[in-house]
Scaffold this motif. Sequence first.
Motif, PDB file in Angstrom:
ATOM      1  N   ASP A  13       0.810  -1.223   0.000  1.00  0.00           N
ATOM      2  CA  ASP A  13       0.000   0.000   0.000  1.00  0.00           C
ATOM      3  C   ASP A  13       0.841   1.271   0.000  1.00  0.00           C
ATOM      4  N   GLY A  14       2.159   1.126  -0.101  1.00  0.00           N
ATOM      5  CA  GLY A  14       3.017   2.274  -0.283  1.00  0.00           C
ATOM      6  C   GLY A  14       3.442   2.993   0.977  1.00  0.00           C
ATOM      7  N   ARG A  15       3.052   2.491   2.151  1.00  0.00           N
ATOM      8  CA  ARG A  15       3.480   3.146   3.386  1.00  0.00           C
ATOM      9  C   ARG A  15       4.961   2.916   3.669  1.00  0.00           C
ATOM     10  N   LEU A  16       5.535   1.890   3.060  1.00  0.00           N
ATOM     11  CA  LEU A  16       6.948   1.589   3.261  1.00  0.00           C
ATOM     12  C   LEU A  16       7.608   1.396   1.908  1.00  0.00           C
ATOM     13  N   ARG A  17       8.811   1.920   1.784  1.00  0.00           N
ATOM     14  CA  ARG A  17       9.616   1.715   0.588  1.00  0.00           C
ATOM     15  C   ARG A  17      10.926   1.036   0.982  1.00  0.00           C
ATOM     16  N   GLY A  18      11.566   0.416  -0.001  1.00  0.00           N
ATOM     17  CA  GLY A  18      12.846  -0.212   0.250  1.00  0.00           C
ATOM     18  C   GLY A  18      13.951   0.812   0.418  1.00  0.00           C
ATOM     19  N   HIS A  19      15.172   0.328   0.544  1.00  0.00           N
ATOM     20  CA  HIS A  19      16.335   1.190   0.731  1.00  0.00           C
ATOM     21  C   HIS A  19      16.915   1.541  -0.641  1.00  0.00           C
ATOM     22  N   PRO A  20      17.545   2.702  -0.787  1.00  0.00           N
ATOM     23  CA  PRO A  20      18.259   2.977  -2.042  1.00  0.00           C
ATOM     24  C   PRO A  20      19.260   1.864  -2.340  1.00  0.00           C
ATOM     25  N   TYR A  21      19.410   1.521  -3.612  1.00  0.00           N
ATOM     26  CA  TYR A  21      20.277   0.393  -3.954  1.00  0.00           C
ATOM     27  C   TYR A  21      21.137   0.711  -5.161  1.00  0.00           C
ATOM     28  N   GLU A  22      22.204  -0.063  -5.283  1.00  0.00           N
ATOM     29  CA  GLU A  22      23.083  -0.008  -6.450  1.00  0.00           C
ATOM     30  C   GLU A  22      23.322  -1.431  -6.913  1.00  0.00           C
ATOM     31  N   VAL A  23      23.121  -1.680  -8.204  1.00  0.00           N
ATOM     32  CA  VAL A  23      23.312  -3.023  -8.745  1.00  0.00           C
ATOM     33  C   VAL A  23      24.787  -3.248  -9.054  1.00  0.00           C
ATOM     34  N   MET A  24      25.336  -4.333  -8.493  1.00  0.00           N
ATOM     35  CA  MET A  24      26.694  -4.750  -8.820  1.00  0.00           C
ATOM     36  C   MET A  24      26.634  -5.659 -10.051  1.00  0.00           C
ATOM     37  N   PRO A  25      27.246  -5.295 -11.159  1.00  0.00           N
ATOM     38  CA  PRO A  25      27.135  -6.101 -12.376  1.00  0.00           C
ATOM     39  C   PRO A  25      27.843  -7.443 -12.236  1.00  0.00           C
ATOM     40  N   GLY A  26      27.372  -8.402 -13.035  1.00  0.00           N
ATOM     41  CA  GLY A  26      28.044  -9.700 -13.090  1.00  0.00           C
ATOM     42  C   GLY A  26      27.379 -10.804 -12.315  1.00  0.00           C
ATOM     43  N   GLY A  27      26.191 -10.557 -11.757  1.00  0.00           N
ATOM     44  CA  GLY A  27      25.501 -11.617 -11.047  1.00  0.00           C
ATOM     45  C   GLY A  27      26.283 -12.103  -9.844  1.00  0.00           C
ATOM     46  N   LEU A  28      26.459 -13.411  -9.736  1.00  0.00           N
ATOM     47  CA  LEU A  28      27.173 -13.976  -8.593  1.00  0.00           C
ATOM     48  C   LEU A  28      28.606 -13.478  -8.512  1.00  0.00           C
ATOM     49  N   SER A  29      29.222 -13.234  -9.653  1.00  0.00           N
ATOM     50  CA  SER A  29      30.587 -12.721  -9.612  1.00  0.00           C
ATOM     51  C   SER A  29      30.647 -11.300  -9.069  1.00  0.00           C
ATOM     52  N   GLY A  30      29.514 -10.579  -9.088  1.00  0.00           N
ATOM     53  CA  GLY A  30      29.463  -9.237  -8.529  1.00  0.00           C
ATOM     54  C   GLY A  30      29.345  -9.215  -7.018  1.00  0.00           C
ATOM     55  N   VAL A  31      29.027 -10.371  -6.421  1.00  0.00           N
ATOM     56  CA  VAL A  31      28.927 -10.439  -4.963  1.00  0.00           C
ATOM     57  C   VAL A  31      30.255 -10.042  -4.321  1.00  0.00           C
ATOM     58  N   LEU A  32      31.356 -10.499  -4.904  1.00  0.00           N
ATOM     59  CA  LEU A  32      32.669 -10.208  -4.340  1.00  0.00           C
ATOM     60  C   LEU A  32      32.903  -8.694  -4.284  1.00  0.00           C
ATOM     61  N   THR A  33      32.593  -7.996  -5.360  1.00  0.00           N
ATOM     62  CA  THR A  33      32.763  -6.542  -5.390  1.00  0.00           C
ATOM     63  C   THR A  33      31.915  -5.877  -4.318  1.00  0.00           C
ATOM     64  N   ALA A  34      30.673  -6.337  -4.189  1.00  0.00           N
ATOM     65  CA  ALA A  34      29.770  -5.756  -3.195  1.00  0.00           C
ATOM     66  C   ALA A  34      30.317  -5.920  -1.786  1.00  0.00           C
ATOM     67  N   LEU A  35      30.786  -7.119  -1.457  1.00  0.00           N
ATOM     68  CA  LEU A  35      31.274  -7.368  -0.103  1.00  0.00           C
ATOM     69  C   LEU A  35      32.565  -6.604   0.173  1.00  0.00           C
ATOM     70  N   GLN A  36      33.412  -6.483  -0.839  1.00  0.00           N
ATOM     71  CA  GLN A  36      34.634  -5.709  -0.653  1.00  0.00           C
ATOM     72  C   GLN A  36      34.326  -4.232  -0.423  1.00  0.00           C
ATOM     73  N   LYS A  37      33.349  -3.711  -1.132  1.00  0.00           N
ATOM     74  CA  LYS A  37      32.966  -2.313  -0.952  1.00  0.00           C
ATOM     75  C   LYS A  37      32.374  -2.097   0.452  1.00  0.00           C
ATOM     76  N   LEU A  38      31.596  -3.050   0.916  1.00  0.00           N
ATOM     77  CA  LEU A  38      31.067  -2.967   2.274  1.00  0.00           C
ATOM     78  C   LEU A  38      32.200  -3.011   3.296  1.00  0.00           C
ATOM     79  N   LYS A  39      33.118  -3.921   3.092  1.00  0.00           N
ATOM     80  CA  LYS A  39      34.252  -4.067   4.020  1.00  0.00           C
ATOM     81  C   LYS A  39      35.092  -2.795   4.065  1.00  0.00           C
ATOM     82  N   ASN A  40      35.232  -2.137   2.930  1.00  0.00           N
ATOM     83  CA  ASN A  40      36.046  -0.925   2.843  1.00  0.00           C
ATOM     84  C   ASN A  40      35.298   0.337   3.265  1.00  0.00           C
ATOM     85  N   GLY A  41      34.045   0.185   3.677  1.00  0.00           N
ATOM     86  CA  GLY A  41      33.279   1.336   4.147  1.00  0.00           C
ATOM     87  C   GLY A  41      32.825   2.268   3.053  1.00  0.00           C
TER      88      GLY A  41
END
Length: 383
Positions: A304-332
Motif C-alpha cells: 500500500d506504499g506506506r513503506l519503501r525499500g532502501h536505495p540500492y546499487e546493482v553490482m554487475p556480473g551476477g554472482l561474480s558481482g557479490v565479491l565486489t559488493a562485499l569488498q565495498k562494504l568491508k572498505n566502508g
Amino acid sequence: MPKQAIIEPSIEAINIIDTPIPTPGNREVVIRVVVAGTNPKDWKYPLWTNWAHNSGDDMAGFVHSVGADVYEFNPGDRVAAYHESGKQHGTFAEYAVAPDWTTFHIPEKLSFEEAATVPTAALTAAVALYADMRLPPPYEGGDGNTVQRNKVPLLIYGISSAVGAFAAKLARLSGLGPIIGIAGRATEFANSLADHVVDYRQGEDGVVFAIEAILAKEGLATKMPYVFDAISENGSLETTLRLIDPDGGVVSTVLPPKLFARDRDNYAYPDGVKGINSAVPTVHSTDKDFGYLWSRYLGRLLEDGRLRGHPYEVMPGGLSGVLTALQKLKNGEASAVKYVCRIDETQDLLRSNVLVGKQVSGAEDRPQSHTSSHALRDFPFPS
C-alpha cells in the motif's frame, strides 16, 4: 547445473560452484533468486569465523517449490525472504531456501531490486523497536495510516544505514518523534528520515551538545528515553551512553557492547538503563511468531506504499558481482545504499579475481565444518 557463490574468509575471492536445486523442508520455501541483497554481516561472518560459505540472507524472486506443510505460497509467486543465517542454501545462488514464516509476497509494482533490500534490515529494525524496546507498533491505535502520539523521542545512531533507515521509517509510522538521527556523509538522505540530523564527524562532545540543544528546543528532558544504535562500534556506544536517560532509558544495539566498546571491560549502563543487544536471527528461533507477523506486515506496508525499500546499487556480473559488493562494504564505501546482484547476470566466471570450483558433497557450505576461536564465532550478526 545451478550455481552458488561461496565466500572465502579472506574476502578476496569467491568460489562459484555447481549446486543441485535444494529440496525444501516441511516449513521451507525454495526460491529462484532474481536479486540477492548484501549486508555487512555477509563479509564479517566469513572473515571473523574463518568459514568459507554462502553467507547471503536477503533475496527476492519466484517460488520454485514448497515444503509439505507450507500453505501460503505456490510455485511462481513473487516473494522476498530472509534466509536463516548460518544455514546452507544462502541467497548468493540461483536457488536458495527460506523458512515460510520469513518469506512474504511482494506486489507486482515493486521491483525485485528494491524488494531485496528489505527483509534482513527491516526485520532487524522491527525486532529492535517492537520486540526488544517495546515501542508501540504502527497498527496499535491507528487507522492504517501514520499514528499520531504524544512526543516519544527516539535517537537513531546510523540513521542512513539500511537498518537505521528502516527503523526511522517504522518509527514514523508508529507516530514516534521527534526522531533524531546521527549520520555522516548521507546528510540529504538522513534529513528525509528524521526531524533532526546531527553529523557524527563533529566528534563525541559536539554530537552530545547538539542533541541536548535539540531536546531543549523541543521542550523535552536533556536525555533520551529511547536510543537505537544501528552501528554499535567505532565510538557510537560511548556517545549514546552519554545521551541515554539514566533513570528508565532503553538502549538497543546491533552488536554487543562487551565486544565492541572501546573499553570493553569497563563499559556499563547505569542501573536504571535497560540495554538490549537486538539480533534479528531470533525470528528463526525464539521469536518465530514475531517473524511471521512482521514478514506479513512488511508485505502489506510495501503493497500500500506506506513503506519503501532502501536505495540500492546493482553490482554487475551476477554472482561474480557479490565479491565486489562485499569488498565495498568491508572498505566502508557504502553510504545510504544497499548493494544488490541480479543473479541472471552471472557470467565471466573465469575473471582473475574469481575462483571457479566444483561441489564436493556440499562440504564447502556446511555450517559445522568451520572452526574459529574468534569471540563472535556464534554471534548472530544483524544487518
